[in-house]
Design a protein around this motif. Structure first.
Motif, short mmCIF file in Angstrom:
data_model
loop_
_atom_site.label_atom_id
_atom_site.label_comp_id
_atom_site.label_asym_id
_atom_site.label_seq_id
_atom_site.Cartn_x
_atom_site.Cartn_y
_atom_site.Cartn_z
N ILE A 1 -29.41 15.71 -2.79
CA ILE A 1 -29.93 16.05 -4.11
C ILE A 1 -31.04 15.07 -4.48
CG2 ILE A 1 -29.37 16.27 -6.56
CD1 ILE A 1 -28.15 18.45 -4.86
N ARG A 2 -32.11 15.58 -5.09
CA ARG A 2 -33.23 14.73 -5.49
C ARG A 2 -33.42 14.75 -7.00
NH1 ARG A 2 -38.14 17.27 -2.85
NH2 ARG A 2 -36.98 19.15 -3.41
N HIS A 3 -33.74 13.58 -7.54
CA HIS A 3 -34.06 13.44 -8.97
C HIS A 3 -35.39 12.72 -9.11
CE1 HIS A 3 -29.70 13.60 -10.78
NE2 HIS A 3 -30.04 14.70 -10.12
N VAL A 4 -36.18 13.12 -10.10
CA VAL A 4 -37.31 12.30 -10.51
C VAL A 4 -36.79 11.39 -11.62
CG1 VAL A 4 -38.18 14.05 -12.14
CG2 VAL A 4 -39.68 12.22 -11.36
N VAL A 5 -37.01 10.09 -11.47
CA VAL A 5 -36.46 9.07 -12.36
C VAL A 5 -37.60 8.40 -13.11
CG1 VAL A 5 -35.11 6.96 -12.49
CG2 VAL A 5 -34.56 8.69 -10.76
N ILE A 6 -37.49 8.36 -14.45
CA ILE A 6 -38.53 7.75 -15.28
C ILE A 6 -37.88 6.71 -16.19
CG2 ILE A 6 -40.34 8.14 -16.99
CD1 ILE A 6 -39.00 11.11 -15.11
N ASP A 7 -38.26 5.46 -16.02
CA ASP A 7 -37.76 4.38 -16.88
C ASP A 7 -38.77 4.08 -17.96
OD1 ASP A 7 -35.15 3.36 -15.71
OD2 ASP A 7 -36.42 3.35 -13.93
N ARG B 1 -41.70 2.80 -14.75
CA ARG B 1 -41.40 3.20 -13.37
C ARG B 1 -41.15 4.69 -13.33
NH1 ARG B 1 -36.03 3.23 -10.67
NH2 ARG B 1 -36.31 3.09 -8.43
N LYS B 2 -41.73 5.35 -12.33
CA LYS B 2 -41.37 6.73 -12.06
C LYS B 2 -41.33 6.93 -10.55
CE LYS B 2 -46.08 8.61 -12.68
NZ LYS B 2 -46.88 9.67 -13.34
N VAL B 3 -40.26 7.55 -10.09
CA VAL B 3 -40.02 7.67 -8.65
C VAL B 3 -39.10 8.84 -8.41
CG1 VAL B 3 -38.02 6.12 -8.66
CG2 VAL B 3 -39.40 6.35 -6.58
N VAL B 4 -39.14 9.42 -7.22
CA VAL B 4 -38.20 10.45 -6.82
C VAL B 4 -37.16 9.83 -5.89
CG1 VAL B 4 -37.89 12.57 -5.48
CG2 VAL B 4 -39.76 12.40 -7.11
#
Length: 531
Positions: free
Chosen positions: A185-191, A259-262
């Motif tokens: 499973i993949r998520h885009v994560v934004i802090d 930060r933003k990353v998948v």
């Protein structure tokens, strides 16, 4: 020039620095090697649990973490139709710490780093990439390179790889990462810094097309959106796409994004947690989905289990075979945790409207059943340590929840002549022999205590009025304390008149009357060595 240490730790993430703190507190000489030029500036892991918080407090870092963290964290799980399917309470657990506390990993690692250096036994070398190592009867010989191309050689009696998912140490040992369960499973994560919502409530909003997650941080908030199979990382990291995703929740252009990353979540576990004199902890040993917030916390359990054993072999004269119990005790426990996180993630990742409605109906009905509702609210679905190895001597225990042998001893508030404190504050980072409402301390118990350098503590119920000795005096012998809260009630009832052998990681090794204790504890003393 070759330098020699007791333990070489590779990696300055939370697992490696936690281990360095444990070893440093136990007077073990440690070298920590990190390929990056400094601690990571990026927020990655987000939550510490009650057991990790408890360990940090024992290491003298509890106050610094408490001042930094946001806690306790509660959770709401909402269906595609907007119904709350489950709620997890933010609370103090039987360990006397919050079930979840949000941290900002850069600051958290600074606390761990400063704590390790403060022990006086830990050296940290940044900009040093481990390129290989060999083992022989004298230790582990490590070769490292620096940014300027220079090479250094260091030797440790033992080596611990805490160098993350792409661990050089694991590859050097030839240990594969095996898939525990099919999961990708993949998520885009934004802090985000300074978010408009500063509440300690985490939200999971499940949808038929994608899921939305909002989680508190000490200095802002983390947002996540799940990716559909056909979507690429570049598509989801594009500002235009994120602007659309955030539209129901925030004005994307006003966010202070740090930060933003998948992320791709996997369920992987090393076939072995060590080989010879080298061991693996944290992400070097296992990778698990974020659901349940157990990745970093499992790494802390690795460090807590391995740390005191290394110190016992190095400083306490224990046979090296003691270290075999690290794999024996942690491997199955980690596998169970990974399976829990995977099942949790799969339940949340359902996107078929029919299956989703069936899931929502099931959990909606569970909310009407008080025991089931409490089970979820108190996070009983997260596996708790229940260890079996040659360091655990059972009596008549069968593994029932109310039994304590092989499990963590709760950490109640107790009353001493010094005032109210936690039980851990009386014991410290050492063995303990805990008497459960015992009237006197037999000579054999005191003899065992001297052999193990263990603190003897007799705990009595709240209503009892025993003679209380000063728990702060190191040579006070047996300390008698009153339990103030209800965290030890089940043990006071089920183990009345018995003695518990409690390890430095707070796992209860055995229990019994004085005569039974003497018989059962003898085997364990032989395994852990004497002081």
């Amino acid at each position: 020039m070759t330098q020699t240490y007791d333990v070489v730790v590779v990696g300055t993430g939370p697992s490696g620095l936690t281990l360095a703190n444990i070893l440093g507190r136990l007077a073990v000489r440690v070298l920590v090697l990190e390929k990056d030029p400094a601690l990571s500036p990026l927020p990655k892991a987000l939550n510490i649990d009650d057991e990790f918080f408890r360990l940090l407090s024992t290491l003298g870092l509890g106050k610094a973490v408490a001042e930094h963290a946001k806690y306790p964290i509660s959770y709401d799980y909402v269906s595609p139709l907007g119904l709350t399917l489950a709620h997890v309470d933010g609370r103090l657990t039987e360990h006397n710490f919050p079930n979840r506390a949000a941290i900002f990993q850069p600051r958290f690692e600074e606390i761990l780093y400063e704590g390790a250096l403060a022990t006086g036994y830990v050296d940290v070398r940044f900009g040093t990439e481990v390129t290989g190592f060999t083992q022989d009867g004298d230790g582990v010989h490590v070769t490292s390179t620096h940014a300027d191309g220079s090479v250094t050689h260091d030797t440790g009696r033992f080596l611990v790889g805490a160098d993350g998912a792409h661990s050089v140490c694991r590859k050097q040992l030839g240990i594969p990462l095996d898939e525990v369960d099919g999961f990708n499973i993949r998520h885009v994560v934004i802090d985000v810094l300074d978010d408009i919502d500063d509440s300690p409530l985490a939200l999971t909003r499940m949808g038929w097309r994608r899921n939305f997650f909002s989680m508190p941080a000490p200095n802002g908030r983390r947002f996540e959106f799940s990716l559909r199979p056909e979507e690429t990382a570049d598509q989801l990291l594009d500002d235009t796409t994120l602007r659309k995703l955030f539209k129901p929740y925030r004005d994307y252009d006003s966010l202070k994004i740090i930060r933003k990353v998948v992320h791709t979540f996997r369920s992987l576990l090393a076939a072995r947690l060590g080989k010879g004199r080298a061991f693996l902890i944290g992400d070097a040993a296992h990778l698990m989905p974020v659901f349940g917030s157990q990745g970093m916390n499992s790494g802390a359990r690795d460090a807590g289990n391995l740390g005191w054993k290394l110190a016992r072999v190095i400083r306490g004269g224990a046979p090296p075979a003691l270290l075999d119990t690290y794999h024996d005790e942690r491997w199955e426990a980690v596998r169970r945790t990974i399976r829990m996180a995977t099942v949790n993630g799969k339940l949340q990742a359902v996107h078929s409207p029919v299956v989703s409605l069936l899931r929502d109906l099931f959990f909606g009905l569970l909310r009407l059943v008080p025991p089931a509702r409490r089970y979820i609210a108190n996070m009983k679905y997260v596996p708790k340590p229940f260890l079996r190895s040659r360091l655990i001597e059972q009596g008549a225990e069968t593994g029932a929840d109310h039994e304590v042998v092989g499990r963590l001893l709760p950490n109640p508030t107790i009353r001493t002549q010094d005032g109210e404190r936690k039980l851990d504050d009386v014991i410290g980072l050492r063995f303990a022999i805990v008497g459960v409402d015992t009237s006197q301390v037999p000579p054999d118990i005191l003899s065992f205590a001297r052999t193990l350098d263990a603190r003897v503590v007799s705990v009595s119920p709240r209503e009892a009025t025993p003679s209380v000795k000063n728990a702060s005096e190191p040579d006070a012998g047996a300390v008698t304390v009153n339990v103030v809260d209800d965290r030890l009630d089940a043990i006071l009832a089920g183990y009345h008149g018995q003695w518990l052998l409690v390890r430095p990681d707070r796992i209860v090794s055995t229990a019994g009357t004085a005569e039974q204790f003497t018989s059962r504890a003898g085997t364990i003393v032989a395994a852990v060595g004497t002081t």
